[in-house]
Design an enzyme around this catalytic site. Structure first.
Site, short mmCIF file in Angstrom:
data_model
loop_
_atom_site.label_atom_id
_atom_site.label_comp_id
_atom_site.label_asym_id
_atom_site.label_seq_id
_atom_site.Cartn_x
_atom_site.Cartn_y
_atom_site.Cartn_z
N TYR A 57 35.56 -134.58 39.84
CA TYR A 57 35.92 -133.21 40.25
C TYR A 57 36.84 -133.25 41.47
O TYR A 57 37.87 -132.59 41.51
CB TYR A 57 34.63 -132.43 40.56
CG TYR A 57 34.84 -130.99 40.99
CD1 TYR A 57 35.15 -130.00 40.06
CD2 TYR A 57 34.71 -130.61 42.33
CE1 TYR A 57 35.31 -128.68 40.45
CE2 TYR A 57 34.87 -129.29 42.73
CZ TYR A 57 35.17 -128.32 41.79
OH TYR A 57 35.34 -127.01 42.18
N LYS A 95 40.73 -131.95 42.11
CA LYS A 95 41.08 -130.96 43.14
C LYS A 95 42.02 -131.57 44.20
O LYS A 95 42.88 -130.86 44.73
CB LYS A 95 39.81 -130.40 43.78
CG LYS A 95 38.94 -129.57 42.81
CD LYS A 95 39.63 -128.28 42.35
CE LYS A 95 38.67 -127.33 41.64
NZ LYS A 95 39.31 -126.06 41.25
N ALA A 129 38.75 -135.68 42.45
CA ALA A 129 40.07 -136.21 42.09
C ALA A 129 40.93 -135.11 41.49
O ALA A 129 42.13 -135.00 41.80
CB ALA A 129 39.91 -137.36 41.11
N ASP A 183 42.65 -122.19 25.49
CA ASP A 183 41.72 -123.21 25.98
C ASP A 183 42.51 -124.10 26.93
O ASP A 183 43.43 -124.81 26.50
CB ASP A 183 41.16 -124.01 24.80
CG ASP A 183 40.20 -125.11 25.26
OD1 ASP A 183 40.11 -125.36 26.49
OD2 ASP A 183 39.57 -125.72 24.39
N1 LIG Z 1 31.37 -121.91 42.70
C1 LIG Z 1 31.67 -122.76 43.65
O1 LIG Z 1 30.80 -123.19 44.45
C2 LIG Z 1 33.10 -123.18 43.86
C3 LIG Z 1 33.42 -123.80 45.08
C4 LIG Z 1 34.73 -124.23 45.28
C5 LIG Z 1 35.68 -124.03 44.30
N2 LIG Z 1 35.35 -123.43 43.13
C6 LIG Z 1 36.40 -123.25 42.13
O2 LIG Z 1 36.52 -121.86 41.92
C7 LIG Z 1 37.09 -121.65 40.61
C8 LIG Z 1 36.30 -120.56 39.91
O3 LIG Z 1 35.00 -121.06 39.62
P1 LIG Z 1 33.71 -120.13 39.69
O4 LIG Z 1 32.88 -120.61 40.81
O5 LIG Z 1 34.13 -118.70 39.65
O6 LIG Z 1 32.96 -120.60 38.35
P2 LIG Z 1 32.75 -119.92 36.93
O7 LIG Z 1 32.12 -118.60 37.07
O8 LIG Z 1 32.07 -120.97 36.13
O9 LIG Z 1 34.24 -119.71 36.41
C9 LIG Z 1 35.00 -120.73 35.85
C10 LIG Z 1 35.88 -120.10 34.80
O10 LIG Z 1 36.72 -121.11 34.22
C11 LIG Z 1 36.78 -120.86 32.85
N3 LIG Z 1 37.10 -122.06 32.09
C12 LIG Z 1 36.45 -123.25 32.13
N4 LIG Z 1 36.97 -124.08 31.22
C13 LIG Z 1 37.96 -123.40 30.59
C14 LIG Z 1 38.86 -123.73 29.55
N5 LIG Z 1 38.85 -124.94 28.95
N6 LIG Z 1 39.77 -122.81 29.15
C15 LIG Z 1 39.78 -121.58 29.72
N7 LIG Z 1 38.94 -121.21 30.72
C16 LIG Z 1 38.04 -122.11 31.14
C17 LIG Z 1 35.39 -120.40 32.48
O11 LIG Z 1 35.41 -119.76 31.24
P3 LIG Z 1 34.07 -119.65 30.34
O12 LIG Z 1 33.34 -118.48 30.93
O13 LIG Z 1 34.58 -119.45 28.98
O14 LIG Z 1 33.32 -120.94 30.52
C18 LIG Z 1 35.07 -119.48 33.65
O15 LIG Z 1 35.52 -118.17 33.42
C19 LIG Z 1 37.07 -123.01 39.93
O16 LIG Z 1 38.37 -123.57 39.95
C20 LIG Z 1 36.15 -123.84 40.77
O17 LIG Z 1 36.46 -125.22 40.70
C21 LIG Z 1 34.07 -123.00 42.89
#
Ligand SMILES: NC(=O)c1ccc[n+]([C@@H]2O[C@H](COP(=O)([O-])OP(=O)(O)OC[C@H]3O[C@@H](n4cnc5c(N)ncnc54)[C@H](OP(=O)(O)O)[C@@H]3O)[C@@H](O)[C@H]2O)c1
Length: 224
Positions: free
Chosen positions: A141, A145, A143, A51
Protein backbone atom coordinates in the site's frame (compact mmCIF):
# COMPACT_ATOMS: atom_id res chain seq x y z
CA UNK A 1 -24.71 33.59 -16.53
CA UNK A 2 -21.66 31.82 -15.08
CA UNK A 3 -20.41 28.62 -16.74
CA UNK A 4 -21.37 25.29 -15.12
CA UNK A 5 -18.56 23.74 -13.11
CA UNK A 6 -17.63 20.11 -13.86
CA UNK A 7 -15.84 17.61 -11.62
CA UNK A 8 -14.86 13.96 -11.79
CA UNK A 9 -14.65 12.03 -8.53
CA UNK A 10 -13.40 8.42 -8.38
CA UNK A 11 -14.40 6.19 -5.50
CA UNK A 12 -17.55 8.30 -5.32
CA UNK A 13 -19.66 5.41 -4.06
CA UNK A 14 -18.34 5.46 -0.52
CA UNK A 15 -16.15 7.11 2.11
CA UNK A 16 -14.19 10.25 1.27
CA UNK A 17 -15.12 10.26 -2.44
CA UNK A 18 -18.81 10.03 -1.67
CA UNK A 19 -18.71 13.03 0.69
CA UNK A 20 -16.76 15.09 -1.86
CA UNK A 21 -19.22 14.22 -4.63
CA UNK A 22 -22.24 15.08 -2.47
CA UNK A 23 -20.72 18.39 -1.36
CA UNK A 24 -20.05 19.42 -4.97
CA UNK A 25 -23.56 18.40 -6.05
CA UNK A 26 -25.13 20.29 -3.14
CA UNK A 27 -23.66 23.56 -4.37
CA UNK A 28 -24.98 23.04 -7.89
CA UNK A 29 -21.87 21.74 -9.66
CA UNK A 30 -21.99 18.83 -12.12
CA UNK A 31 -20.30 15.68 -10.88
CA UNK A 32 -19.13 12.70 -12.93
CA UNK A 33 -18.83 9.85 -10.45
CA UNK A 34 -16.55 6.97 -11.39
CA UNK A 35 -17.75 3.76 -9.72
CA UNK A 36 -17.44 0.09 -10.58
CA UNK A 37 -20.96 -0.97 -9.56
CA UNK A 38 -24.08 0.45 -11.25
CA UNK A 39 -26.23 2.61 -8.95
CA UNK A 40 -23.40 3.19 -6.44
CA UNK A 41 -22.86 6.90 -7.28
CA UNK A 42 -24.67 9.47 -5.12
CA UNK A 43 -28.03 10.51 -6.62
CA UNK A 44 -27.63 13.43 -9.00
CA UNK A 45 -24.18 12.42 -10.27
CA UNK A 46 -23.47 11.34 -13.83
CA UNK A 47 -22.28 7.79 -13.29
CA UNK A 48 -19.22 6.55 -15.17
CA UNK A 49 -18.76 2.79 -14.79
CA UNK A 50 -15.15 1.59 -14.77
CA UNK A 51 -13.00 -0.91 -12.94
CA UNK A 52 -9.84 0.96 -12.01
CA UNK A 53 -8.02 -2.36 -11.83
CA UNK A 54 -8.55 -2.83 -15.57
CA UNK A 55 -5.74 -0.92 -17.30
CA UNK A 56 -6.97 -1.95 -20.80
CA UNK A 57 -10.36 -0.34 -20.15
CA UNK A 58 -8.66 2.79 -18.81
CA UNK A 59 -6.64 3.11 -22.03
CA UNK A 60 -9.98 3.79 -23.78
CA UNK A 61 -11.78 5.81 -21.11
CA UNK A 62 -10.99 9.17 -22.69
CA UNK A 63 -13.10 8.15 -25.72
CA UNK A 64 -16.39 8.16 -23.76
CA UNK A 65 -18.96 10.59 -25.21
CA UNK A 66 -20.08 11.45 -21.69
CA UNK A 67 -17.16 13.72 -20.76
CA UNK A 68 -17.66 17.50 -20.75
CA UNK A 69 -15.32 19.60 -22.93
CA UNK A 70 -13.82 21.20 -19.84
CA UNK A 71 -13.24 19.47 -16.50
CA UNK A 72 -12.59 21.84 -13.61
CA UNK A 73 -11.34 19.20 -11.22
CA UNK A 74 -10.57 15.52 -10.78
CA UNK A 75 -10.52 14.02 -7.31
CA UNK A 76 -8.77 10.64 -7.37
CA UNK A 77 -10.29 9.12 -4.21
CA UNK A 78 -10.65 5.43 -5.13
CA UNK A 79 -8.23 3.14 -3.39
CA UNK A 80 -7.68 -0.34 -2.01
CA UNK A 81 -5.59 -1.73 0.84
CA UNK A 82 -4.27 -5.22 1.58
CA UNK A 83 -1.94 -5.50 4.54
CA UNK A 84 0.77 -8.11 4.94
CA UNK A 85 4.49 -8.43 5.60
CA UNK A 86 6.78 -8.59 2.58
CA UNK A 87 7.42 -12.22 3.52
CA UNK A 88 3.78 -13.02 2.77
CA UNK A 89 2.40 -10.46 0.31
CA UNK A 90 1.21 -12.18 -2.87
CA UNK A 91 1.71 -10.98 -6.43
CA UNK A 92 -2.01 -10.33 -6.62
CA UNK A 93 -1.96 -8.10 -3.49
CA UNK A 94 0.94 -6.10 -4.95
CA UNK A 95 -0.64 -5.84 -8.39
CA UNK A 96 -4.13 -4.83 -7.26
CA UNK A 97 -2.86 -2.05 -5.00
CA UNK A 98 -0.42 -0.70 -7.56
CA UNK A 99 -3.08 -0.92 -10.30
CA UNK A 100 -5.91 0.85 -8.47
CA UNK A 101 -3.92 3.27 -6.29
CA UNK A 102 -1.22 4.30 -8.78
CA UNK A 103 -1.60 3.17 -12.40
CA UNK A 104 -5.30 4.04 -12.62
CA UNK A 105 -4.92 7.68 -11.48
CA UNK A 106 -2.06 8.06 -14.00
CA UNK A 107 -4.03 6.63 -16.94
CA UNK A 108 -7.22 8.48 -16.06
CA UNK A 109 -5.38 11.78 -15.73
CA UNK A 110 -3.62 11.22 -19.05
CA UNK A 111 -6.92 10.45 -20.80
CA UNK A 112 -8.51 13.64 -19.51
CA UNK A 113 -5.57 16.05 -19.88
CA UNK A 114 -6.96 18.07 -22.82
CA UNK A 115 -10.19 18.72 -20.87
CA UNK A 116 -8.23 19.53 -17.71
CA UNK A 117 -5.91 21.95 -19.50
CA UNK A 118 -8.93 23.65 -21.13
CA UNK A 119 -10.39 24.40 -17.69
CA UNK A 120 -7.06 25.11 -15.92
CA UNK A 121 -8.21 22.39 -13.58
CA UNK A 122 -7.22 21.25 -10.12
CA UNK A 123 -6.24 17.57 -9.83
CA UNK A 124 -6.40 16.16 -6.31
CA UNK A 125 -4.73 12.84 -5.48
CA UNK A 126 -6.02 11.34 -2.23
CA UNK A 127 -2.78 9.93 -0.89
CA UNK A 128 -2.22 8.75 2.73
CA UNK A 129 0.08 9.11 5.70
CA UNK A 130 1.39 5.80 4.33
CA UNK A 131 2.57 7.74 1.29
CA UNK A 132 5.04 9.58 3.53
CA UNK A 133 6.34 6.71 5.68
CA UNK A 134 6.18 2.92 5.35
CA UNK A 135 5.42 0.81 8.40
CA UNK A 136 5.64 -2.98 8.84
CA UNK A 137 2.84 -4.81 6.96
CA UNK A 138 2.17 -1.76 4.79
CA UNK A 139 4.81 -2.25 2.05
CA UNK A 140 2.50 -2.71 -0.94
CA UNK A 141 0.00 0.00 0.00
CA UNK A 142 2.78 2.42 0.94
CA UNK A 143 4.63 1.70 -2.29
CA UNK A 144 1.50 2.56 -4.26
CA UNK A 145 1.04 5.80 -2.32
CA UNK A 146 4.75 6.80 -2.46
CA UNK A 147 4.36 6.28 -6.22
CA UNK A 148 1.20 8.39 -6.24
CA UNK A 149 3.14 11.26 -4.68
CA UNK A 150 5.77 10.93 -7.43
CA UNK A 151 3.02 10.99 -10.06
CA UNK A 152 1.61 14.19 -8.53
CA UNK A 153 5.03 15.85 -8.27
CA UNK A 154 5.94 15.09 -11.88
CA UNK A 155 2.53 16.13 -13.21
CA UNK A 156 2.76 19.44 -11.33
CA UNK A 157 6.05 20.26 -13.06
CA UNK A 158 4.91 19.05 -16.50
CA UNK A 159 1.55 20.80 -16.70
CA UNK A 160 1.78 24.51 -15.92
CA UNK A 161 -1.93 25.07 -16.62
CA UNK A 162 -3.05 22.52 -14.01
CA UNK A 163 -2.90 22.73 -10.22
CA UNK A 164 -1.96 19.46 -8.53
CA UNK A 165 -2.60 18.70 -4.87
CA UNK A 166 -1.67 15.58 -2.89
CA UNK A 167 -3.77 15.09 0.25
CA UNK A 168 -2.27 12.83 2.94
CA UNK A 169 -4.97 11.84 5.45
CA UNK A 170 -4.24 9.83 8.56
CA UNK A 171 -6.66 7.08 9.57
CA UNK A 172 -10.17 8.11 8.53
CA UNK A 173 -13.45 6.55 9.61
CA UNK A 174 -14.56 4.76 6.44
CA UNK A 175 -15.17 1.20 5.26
CA UNK A 176 -11.48 0.99 4.32
CA UNK A 177 -10.37 1.79 7.87
CA UNK A 178 -12.79 -0.76 9.30
CA UNK A 179 -11.23 -3.37 6.98
CA UNK A 180 -7.72 -2.33 8.07
CA UNK A 181 -8.69 -2.81 11.71
CA UNK A 182 -9.98 -6.28 10.84
CA UNK A 183 -6.67 -7.13 9.16
CA UNK A 184 -4.76 -5.78 12.16
CA UNK A 185 -6.97 -7.75 14.55
CA UNK A 186 -7.95 -4.53 16.38
CA UNK A 187 -11.31 -3.29 17.58
CA UNK A 188 -12.68 -0.56 15.29
CA UNK A 189 -14.15 2.56 16.91
CA UNK A 190 -15.05 5.07 14.22
CA UNK A 191 -15.07 8.04 16.63
CA UNK A 192 -11.30 7.71 17.19
CA UNK A 193 -10.47 8.62 13.62
CA UNK A 194 -10.76 11.57 11.25
CA UNK A 195 -14.24 12.04 9.80
CA UNK A 196 -14.42 11.70 6.00
CA UNK A 197 -16.22 15.07 6.02
CA UNK A 198 -13.04 16.69 7.41
CA UNK A 199 -10.91 15.21 4.63
CA UNK A 200 -13.53 16.41 2.13
CA UNK A 201 -13.20 19.93 3.60
CA UNK A 202 -9.47 19.86 2.86
CA UNK A 203 -10.02 18.59 -0.69
CA UNK A 204 -12.60 21.28 -1.41
CA UNK A 205 -10.31 23.96 0.01
CA UNK A 206 -7.68 22.98 -2.57
CA UNK A 207 -10.20 23.01 -5.42
CA UNK A 208 -11.73 26.33 -4.34
CA UNK A 209 -8.47 28.18 -3.69
CA UNK A 210 -8.33 31.38 -5.79
CA UNK A 211 -6.24 30.95 -8.96
CA UNK A 212 -3.39 33.14 -7.72
CA UNK A 213 -2.18 30.25 -5.53
CA UNK A 214 -1.90 26.47 -5.30
CA UNK A 215 -1.57 24.02 -2.40
CA UNK A 216 0.84 21.26 -3.46
CA UNK A 217 0.31 19.11 -0.38
CA UNK A 218 -2.03 18.86 2.60
CA UNK A 219 -1.30 16.48 5.50
CA UNK A 220 -4.18 15.74 7.89
CA UNK A 221 -3.76 13.85 11.16
CA UNK A 222 -6.29 12.76 13.76
CA UNK A 223 -6.61 15.60 16.28
CA UNK A 224 -7.86 16.02 19.82
N1 LIG B 1 -9.75 5.46 5.42
C1 LIG B 1 -8.52 5.78 5.74
O1 LIG B 1 -8.07 5.61 6.90
C2 LIG B 1 -7.62 6.42 4.71
C3 LIG B 1 -6.45 7.04 5.17
C4 LIG B 1 -5.60 7.62 4.24
C5 LIG B 1 -5.91 7.58 2.89
N2 LIG B 1 -7.04 6.96 2.47
C6 LIG B 1 -7.32 6.95 1.03
O2 LIG B 1 -8.54 7.63 0.85
C7 LIG B 1 -9.13 7.18 -0.39
C8 LIG B 1 -10.60 6.91 -0.14
O3 LIG B 1 -10.72 5.77 0.70
P1 LIG B 1 -11.87 5.67 1.80
O4 LIG B 1 -11.22 5.71 3.12
O5 LIG B 1 -12.95 6.64 1.48
O6 LIG B 1 -12.32 4.13 1.58
P2 LIG B 1 -13.59 3.47 0.90
O7 LIG B 1 -14.83 3.96 1.54
O8 LIG B 1 -13.29 2.01 0.94
O9 LIG B 1 -13.54 4.01 -0.59
C9 LIG B 1 -12.71 3.48 -1.56
C10 LIG B 1 -13.43 3.58 -2.87
O10 LIG B 1 -12.59 3.08 -3.92
C11 LIG B 1 -13.40 2.35 -4.79
N3 LIG B 1 -12.64 1.35 -5.54
C12 LIG B 1 -11.83 0.40 -5.03
N4 LIG B 1 -11.39 -0.39 -6.02
C13 LIG B 1 -11.93 0.08 -7.16
C14 LIG B 1 -11.84 -0.32 -8.52
N5 LIG B 1 -11.10 -1.39 -8.90
N6 LIG B 1 -12.52 0.39 -9.46
C15 LIG B 1 -13.27 1.44 -9.09
N7 LIG B 1 -13.40 1.87 -7.81
C16 LIG B 1 -12.73 1.19 -6.86
C17 LIG B 1 -14.39 1.64 -3.89
O11 LIG B 1 -15.47 1.18 -4.64
P3 LIG B 1 -16.39 -0.04 -4.10
O12 LIG B 1 -17.33 0.61 -3.14
O13 LIG B 1 -17.02 -0.56 -5.33
O14 LIG B 1 -15.46 -1.01 -3.44
C18 LIG B 1 -14.72 2.75 -2.90
O15 LIG B 1 -15.78 3.55 -3.37
C19 LIG B 1 -8.30 5.97 -0.82
O16 LIG B 1 -7.42 6.36 -1.86
C20 LIG B 1 -7.52 5.60 0.40
O17 LIG B 1 -6.30 4.96 0.07
C21 LIG B 1 -7.91 6.39 3.36
Amino acid sequence: MSQPVHHLVTGAGSGIGSVVAQRLLARGDQVWALVRTPGRAPAGCIEVLADLGDADALERIGDLDAWPERLDSVVHAAGVVELGPVAELTASAWQSQLAVNLVAPALLTRALLPRLRAAQATVVFVNSGSGLRANPAWAAYSASKFGLRALADALREEEPLIRVTSVFPGRTATAMQEKVHGQEGKEYVAGRWIRPETVADAILSAIDLPRDATVPEIAIRPGG
